[in-house]
Write a protein that holds these residues in place. Structure first.
Motif, PDB file in Angstrom:
ATOM      1  N   ARG A  11       0.832  -1.201   0.000  1.00 53.64           N
ATOM      2  CA  ARG A  11       0.000   0.000   0.000  1.00 53.64           C
ATOM      3  C   ARG A  11       0.870   1.256   0.000  1.00 53.64           C
ATOM      4  O   ARG A  11       1.770   1.379   0.811  1.00 53.64           O
ATOM      5  CB  ARG A  11      -0.904   0.016   1.219  1.00 53.64           C
ATOM      6  CG  ARG A  11      -1.932  -1.082   1.195  1.00 53.64           C
ATOM      7  CD  ARG A  11      -2.811  -0.986   2.419  1.00 53.64           C
ATOM      8  NE  ARG A  11      -3.692  -2.110   2.479  1.00 53.64           N
ATOM      9  CZ  ARG A  11      -4.902  -2.134   1.924  1.00 53.64           C
ATOM     10  NH1 ARG A  11      -5.345  -1.089   1.298  1.00 53.64           N
ATOM     11  NH2 ARG A  11      -5.656  -3.203   2.015  1.00 53.64           N
ATOM     12  N   ALA A  14       0.844   7.447   3.021  1.00 54.18           N
ATOM     13  CA  ALA A  14      -0.030   8.627   2.984  1.00 54.18           C
ATOM     14  C   ALA A  14       0.529   9.692   2.047  1.00 54.18           C
ATOM     15  O   ALA A  14       1.731   9.839   1.906  1.00 54.18           O
ATOM     16  CB  ALA A  14      -0.177   9.206   4.391  1.00 54.18           C
ATOM     17  N   THR A  22      -7.496  12.738  -1.949  1.00 53.21           N
ATOM     18  CA  THR A  22      -7.958  11.390  -2.289  1.00 53.21           C
ATOM     19  C   THR A  22      -9.447  11.227  -2.011  1.00 53.21           C
ATOM     20  O   THR A  22      -9.982  10.141  -2.174  1.00 53.21           O
ATOM     21  CB  THR A  22      -7.178  10.337  -1.486  1.00 53.21           C
ATOM     22  OG1 THR A  22      -7.350  10.595  -0.098  1.00 53.21           O
ATOM     23  CG2 THR A  22      -5.719  10.343  -1.851  1.00 53.21           C
ATOM     24  N   ASP A 117      -8.388   0.526  -2.706  1.00 52.87           N
ATOM     25  CA  ASP A 117      -8.702   1.258  -1.487  1.00 52.87           C
ATOM     26  C   ASP A 117      -9.231   2.626  -1.899  1.00 52.87           C
ATOM     27  O   ASP A 117      -8.467   3.581  -2.054  1.00 52.87           O
ATOM     28  CB  ASP A 117      -7.465   1.384  -0.600  1.00 52.87           C
ATOM     29  CG  ASP A 117      -7.774   1.993   0.757  1.00 52.87           C
ATOM     30  OD1 ASP A 117      -8.861   2.602   0.920  1.00 52.87           O
ATOM     31  OD2 ASP A 117      -6.927   1.870   1.659  1.00 52.87           O
ATOM     32  N   SER A 119     -11.099   4.696  -0.256  1.00 55.77           N
ATOM     33  CA  SER A 119     -11.010   5.735   0.769  1.00 55.77           C
ATOM     34  C   SER A 119      -9.634   6.405   0.745  1.00 55.77           C
ATOM     35  O   SER A 119      -9.511   7.581   1.080  1.00 55.77           O
ATOM     36  CB  SER A 119     -11.306   5.164   2.155  1.00 55.77           C
ATOM     37  OG  SER A 119     -10.334   4.207   2.510  1.00 55.77           O
ATOM     38  N   ALA A 120      -8.611   5.678   0.323  1.00 51.18           N
ATOM     39  CA  ALA A 120      -7.274   6.259   0.176  1.00 51.18           C
ATOM     40  C   ALA A 120      -7.054   6.784  -1.241  1.00 51.18           C
ATOM     41  O   ALA A 120      -6.043   7.408  -1.523  1.00 51.18           O
ATOM     42  CB  ALA A 120      -6.208   5.222   0.514  1.00 51.18           C
ATOM     43  N   SER A 136      -3.568   6.421  -8.689  1.00 44.06           N
ATOM     44  CA  SER A 136      -4.327   7.148  -7.682  1.00 44.06           C
ATOM     45  C   SER A 136      -4.840   8.473  -8.213  1.00 44.06           C
ATOM     46  O   SER A 136      -4.451   8.927  -9.274  1.00 44.06           O
ATOM     47  CB  SER A 136      -3.467   7.358  -6.427  1.00 44.06           C
ATOM     48  OG  SER A 136      -2.272   8.039  -6.747  1.00 44.06           O
TER      49      SER A 136
END
Length: 168
Positions: A11, A14, A22, A117, A119-120, A136
């Protein structure tokens, strides 16, 4: 290394100030939902011109969306700096145009792992080569929907846990 430790290393860490938020935007969620309906045959496909991006699609390949995306990959256990790219999401792959080194294709059929993911704000593509790729940004939900459909089948769009936030 345990499975949990390996998953944690995959992963991306941050985000810092240089990366976009995000948070799932309403527009991103709506576009991902529309794509899911298109893939399920419940809505006509949006027309996407791959040639305008200088990308050649394979015979039978369907261009689904043209989106901006942040791309990072892991080398020797460390995530590299993100690059902002134009990307073409198709039913067979994601093609990104890197600023300095041309096109890269990430074929859905070559995946050995898919970590979503929302939420990220990222989707990690693992091809088993020790260099997972993280896509992302605001287009992550579209990439997630295309990835789930390709990796697990259209039916998984209604059941896959990782894209559950798009169904609520």
């Amino acid at each position: 290394m345990t499975t949990t430790e390996r998953e944690a290393r995959m992963r991306p860490r941050a985000r810092t100030r240089q990366y976009p938020s995000t948070a799932l935007t309403r527009a991103a969620v709506e576009d991902a939902r529309a794509l899911a309906l298109e893939l399920a045959g419940l809505r006509p496909h949006q027309m996407v011109d791959a040639s305008s991006l200088g990308i050649v699609v394979e015979p039978g390949e369907t261009a689904l969306r043209s989106v901006p995306i942040w791309l990072r990959w892991q080398v020797d256990g460390e995530w590299q700096a993100a690059q902002h790219c134009a990307a073409l999401v198709t039913d067979q792959r994601v093609v990104v145009r890197l600023v300095t080194s041309g096109l890269r294709s990430f074929w859905w059929g070559s995946l050995v792992g898919l970590d979503i993911d929302l939420s990220a704000g990222h989707v990690v593509l693992d091809f088993g080569d020790g260099r997972p790729r993280a896509l992302s940004g605001e287009a992550a939900p579209v990439v997630a929907v295309a990835g789930v459909a390709a990796a697990y089948g259209i039916e998984a769009l209604a059941t896959h846990e990782a894209i559950g936030p798009l169904r609520s």
